[in-house]
Design a protein around this motif. Structure first.
Motif, PDB file in Angstrom:
ATOM      1  N   LEU A  45      19.496  36.987  43.637  1.00  0.00           N
ATOM      2  CA  LEU A  45      19.053  37.040  45.535  1.00  0.00           C
ATOM      3  C   LEU A  45      20.655  35.902  45.667  1.00  0.00           C
ATOM      4  CD1 LEU A  45      15.732  35.871  46.300  1.00  0.00           C
ATOM      5  CD2 LEU A  45      17.816  38.111  47.010  1.00  0.00           C
ATOM      6  N   GLU A  46      21.422  34.969  44.431  1.00  0.00           N
ATOM      7  CA  GLU A  46      22.036  34.308  44.737  1.00  0.00           C
ATOM      8  C   GLU A  46      23.620  35.110  44.444  1.00  0.00           C
ATOM      9  OE1 GLU A  46      24.104  30.225  41.961  1.00  0.00           O
ATOM     10  OE2 GLU A  46      23.700  32.114  40.826  1.00  0.00           O
ATOM     11  N   MET A  47      23.665  36.619  43.484  1.00  0.00           N
ATOM     12  CA  MET A  47      25.017  37.095  43.346  1.00  0.00           C
ATOM     13  C   MET A  47      24.889  37.809  44.606  1.00  0.00           C
ATOM     14  SD  MET A  47      25.938  37.319  40.003  1.00  0.00           S
ATOM     15  CE  MET A  47      25.981  39.150  39.254  1.00  0.00           C
ATOM     16  N   GLU A  48      23.887  38.246  45.223  1.00  0.00           N
ATOM     17  CA  GLU A  48      24.739  39.034  46.577  1.00  0.00           C
ATOM     18  C   GLU A  48      24.406  37.839  47.651  1.00  0.00           C
ATOM     19  OE1 GLU A  48      20.579  40.638  46.857  1.00  0.00           O
ATOM     20  OE2 GLU A  48      20.957  42.388  45.506  1.00  0.00           O
ATOM     21  N   GLY A  57      14.998  26.101  40.804  1.00  0.00           N
ATOM     22  CA  GLY A  57      14.299  26.618  41.898  1.00  0.00           C
ATOM     23  C   GLY A  57      15.937  27.284  42.623  1.00  0.00           C
ATOM     24  N   GLY A  58      16.072  27.081  43.968  1.00  0.00           N
ATOM     25  CA  GLY A  58      17.452  27.632  44.669  1.00  0.00           C
ATOM     26  C   GLY A  58      17.318  27.455  46.098  1.00  0.00           C
ATOM     27  N   PRO A  68      29.905  34.563  46.702  1.00  0.00           N
ATOM     28  CA  PRO A  68      29.894  34.299  44.997  1.00  0.00           C
ATOM     29  C   PRO A  68      30.608  34.283  44.303  1.00  0.00           C
ATOM     30  CG  PRO A  68      28.325  35.437  47.050  1.00  0.00           C
ATOM     31  CD  PRO A  68      29.132  35.686  47.592  1.00  0.00           C
ATOM     32  N   ILE A  69      31.290  35.770  43.735  1.00  0.00           N
ATOM     33  CA  ILE A  69      32.631  35.239  43.395  1.00  0.00           C
ATOM     34  C   ILE A  69      33.494  34.164  43.239  1.00  0.00           C
ATOM     35  CG2 ILE A  69      33.776  36.861  43.884  1.00  0.00           C
ATOM     36  CD1 ILE A  69      34.479  38.394  41.822  1.00  0.00           C
ATOM     37  N   SER A  70      33.198  33.384  43.966  1.00  0.00           N
ATOM     38  CA  SER A  70      34.030  32.493  43.842  1.00  0.00           C
ATOM     39  C   SER A  70      33.273  31.274  43.426  1.00  0.00           C
ATOM     40  CB  SER A  70      34.478  31.947  45.396  1.00  0.00           C
ATOM     41  OG  SER A  70      35.813  33.226  45.281  1.00  0.00           O
ATOM     42  N   GLN A  71      31.785  31.100  43.379  1.00  0.00           N
ATOM     43  CA  GLN A  71      31.210  30.559  42.780  1.00  0.00           C
ATOM     44  C   GLN A  71      30.632  30.764  41.379  1.00  0.00           C
ATOM     45  OE1 GLN A  71      27.683  31.201  44.744  1.00  0.00           O
ATOM     46  NE2 GLN A  71      28.166  29.634  46.825  1.00  0.00           N
ATOM     47  N   ARG A  72      31.162  31.923  41.104  1.00  0.00           N
ATOM     48  CA  ARG A  72      30.425  32.422  39.848  1.00  0.00           C
ATOM     49  C   ARG A  72      31.786  32.334  38.999  1.00  0.00           C
ATOM     50  NH1 ARG A  72      28.677  36.892  41.761  1.00  0.00           N
ATOM     51  NH2 ARG A  72      29.855  38.398  41.308  1.00  0.00           N
ATOM     52  N   MET A  73      32.981  31.885  39.698  1.00  0.00           N
ATOM     53  CA  MET A  73      34.772  31.800  38.553  1.00  0.00           C
ATOM     54  C   MET A  73      34.643  29.880  38.050  1.00  0.00           C
ATOM     55  SD  MET A  73      36.672  34.151  37.490  1.00  0.00           S
ATOM     56  CE  MET A  73      38.321  33.132  37.630  1.00  0.00           C
ATOM     57  N   VAL A 145      33.511  51.782  49.069  1.00  0.00           N
ATOM     58  CA  VAL A 145      32.257  51.114  49.534  1.00  0.00           C
ATOM     59  C   VAL A 145      32.449  50.104  49.474  1.00  0.00           C
ATOM     60  CG1 VAL A 145      30.205  50.448  50.848  1.00  0.00           C
ATOM     61  CG2 VAL A 145      29.992  52.246  50.404  1.00  0.00           C
ATOM     62  N   LEU A 146      32.816  48.775  50.111  1.00  0.00           N
ATOM     63  CA  LEU A 146      33.752  47.316  50.099  1.00  0.00           C
ATOM     64  C   LEU A 146      31.654  46.986  50.250  1.00  0.00           C
ATOM     65  CD1 LEU A 146      35.104  45.259  49.578  1.00  0.00           C
ATOM     66  CD2 LEU A 146      35.506  44.920  51.981  1.00  0.00           C
ATOM     67  N   ARG A 147      31.590  46.325  48.739  1.00  0.00           N
ATOM     68  CA  ARG A 147      30.483  45.686  48.936  1.00  0.00           C
ATOM     69  C   ARG A 147      30.725  43.795  48.685  1.00  0.00           C
ATOM     70  NH1 ARG A 147      26.273  47.281  45.851  1.00  0.00           N
ATOM     71  NH2 ARG A 147      24.588  45.630  46.533  1.00  0.00           N
ATOM     72  N   PRO A 148      30.844  42.785  49.987  1.00  0.00           N
ATOM     73  CA  PRO A 148      31.391  41.695  50.148  1.00  0.00           C
ATOM     74  C   PRO A 148      30.498  41.112  49.058  1.00  0.00           C
ATOM     75  CG  PRO A 148      30.958  42.152  52.567  1.00  0.00           C
ATOM     76  CD  PRO A 148      30.211  43.726  51.159  1.00  0.00           C
ATOM     77  N   SER A 149      29.526  40.770  48.438  1.00  0.00           N
ATOM     78  CA  SER A 149      28.528  40.010  47.724  1.00  0.00           C
ATOM     79  C   SER A 149      29.331  39.936  46.447  1.00  0.00           C
ATOM     80  CB  SER A 149      27.209  40.046  47.934  1.00  0.00           C
ATOM     81  OG  SER A 149      27.043  40.895  47.221  1.00  0.00           O
ATOM     82  N   TYR A 150      29.732  41.094  46.240  1.00  0.00           N
ATOM     83  CA  TYR A 150      30.749  41.170  44.563  1.00  0.00           C
ATOM     84  C   TYR A 150      31.921  41.425  44.577  1.00  0.00           C
ATOM     85  CZ  TYR A 150      26.275  43.042  43.025  1.00  0.00           C
ATOM     86  OH  TYR A 150      24.664  43.058  42.457  1.00  0.00           O
ATOM     87  N   ARG A 151      32.560  41.537  46.122  1.00  0.00           N
ATOM     88  CA  ARG A 151      34.176  41.584  46.676  1.00  0.00           C
ATOM     89  C   ARG A 151      34.795  42.786  45.721  1.00  0.00           C
ATOM     90  NH1 ARG A 151      36.258  38.161  49.438  1.00  0.00           N
ATOM     91  NH2 ARG A 151      38.047  37.795  48.704  1.00  0.00           N
ATOM     92  N   ALA A 152      33.910  43.577  45.662  1.00  0.00           N
ATOM     93  CA  ALA A 152      34.636  44.860  44.784  1.00  0.00           C
ATOM     94  C   ALA A 152      33.773  46.208  45.616  1.00  0.00           C
ATOM     95  CB  ALA A 152      33.945  44.753  43.591  1.00  0.00           C
ATOM     96  N   PHE A 153      34.244  47.454  44.958  1.00  0.00           N
ATOM     97  CA  PHE A 153      34.396  49.111  45.974  1.00  0.00           C
ATOM     98  C   PHE A 153      33.611  49.159  45.003  1.00  0.00           C
ATOM     99  CE2 PHE A 153      38.499  47.409  47.354  1.00  0.00           C
ATOM    100  CZ  PHE A 153      38.201  47.250  49.041  1.00  0.00           C
TER     101      PHE A 153
END
Length: 254
Positions: A45-48, A57-58, A68-73, A145-153
């Protein structure tokens, strides 16, 4: 209460909407599953982009939170930089490479800004933006298809483009590495892209920081034997090294 994965995810989202936070311990008891199972749900859910994982917890993400990708960076940034430095040594002029959408790949892409003789293909929106200022025709954006949570096609169109090419090197990543199941992902679309790259690349180079070892994801993307070279930031555990050696995977670490 049912322990079906989708039912758990939906219930977690409902509890998050009501209370603004959820507890691993309480959810594990409620669903009669292990805390590790709940942590995997929260990580998905965090990745999404639905929540932010905290100790135990969360919580609801802040309105001004980064994608999310910026958080992961920001997670293990030093380790990812070390891996990117080692990976950059594998780059050769006049080669044709693919960079997937992993965060370590974004760190690697910064070494490509002044490498106009390398032909770069990527489905990562952030990498495309990083390389957009390069005055060269060597960057190909692989759409879909652009997946915003992954910032990837991702998706069928992305797979179709990959299937039309043969790459000298596919630089790939994984969400987790399990000693028995190999390299794993949380999302099926990511796994499908990486499997397609295995079939359409002369060499597969896996970039995975040490925090990913010893955890499980939702999809088994690669067996160890599917990877030619693993680059990481620290020596893997002895049991991992044994499996990698059996699979004839070359290992480089900082």
């Amino acid at each position: 209460m049912t322990d079906h994965p989708q039912a758990r995810l939906q219930h977690i989202l409902e509890e998050l909407a009501k209370h603004g936070r959820v507890s691993v311990k309480e959810l594990a008891a409620e669903f009669s599953v292990s805390p590790e199972t709940v942590r995997r749900d929260l990580k998905q859910l965090e990745m999404e982009g639905h929540l932010r994982c905290i100790y135990g917890g969360g919580v609801t993400p802040r309105r001004d939170a980064d994608q999310p990708i910026s958080q992961r960076m920001r997670v293990n940034a030093r380790e990812k930089a070390k891996i990117a430095t080692l990976a950059a040594r594998e780059l050769r002029d006049h080669s044709k490479i693919f960079l997937d959408s992993g965060t370590t790949m974004l760190a690697l892409s910064r070494y490509l800004v002044d490498r106009p003789l390398i032909n770069i293909y990527t489905n990562s929106l952030d990498i495309i933006q990083t390389l957009s200022g390069v005055e060269s025709n060597n960057v190909v954006a692989v759409g879909g298809v652009l997946r915003p949570s992954y910032r990837a096609f991702l998706g069928t169109d992305t797979l179709n483009v990959i299937r039309e090419h043969l790459f000298d090197i596919a630089f790939v990543s994984a969400v987790t590495v399990d000693v028995n199941l190999g390299f794993m992902d949380l999302g099926e679309d990511e796994a499908l892209v990486r499997r397609a790259l295995r079939r359409h690349a002369k060499q597969v180079v896996m970039l995975a920081d040490s925090s990913k070892f010893g955890r499980q994801g939702n999809f088994c993307t690669y067996n160890f034997r599917d990877v030619d070279l693993l680059i990481t930031d620290a020596p893997p555990r002895a049991d991992f090294l044994e499996k990698l050696e059996e699979a004839q995977v070359k290992v480089i670490y900082a």
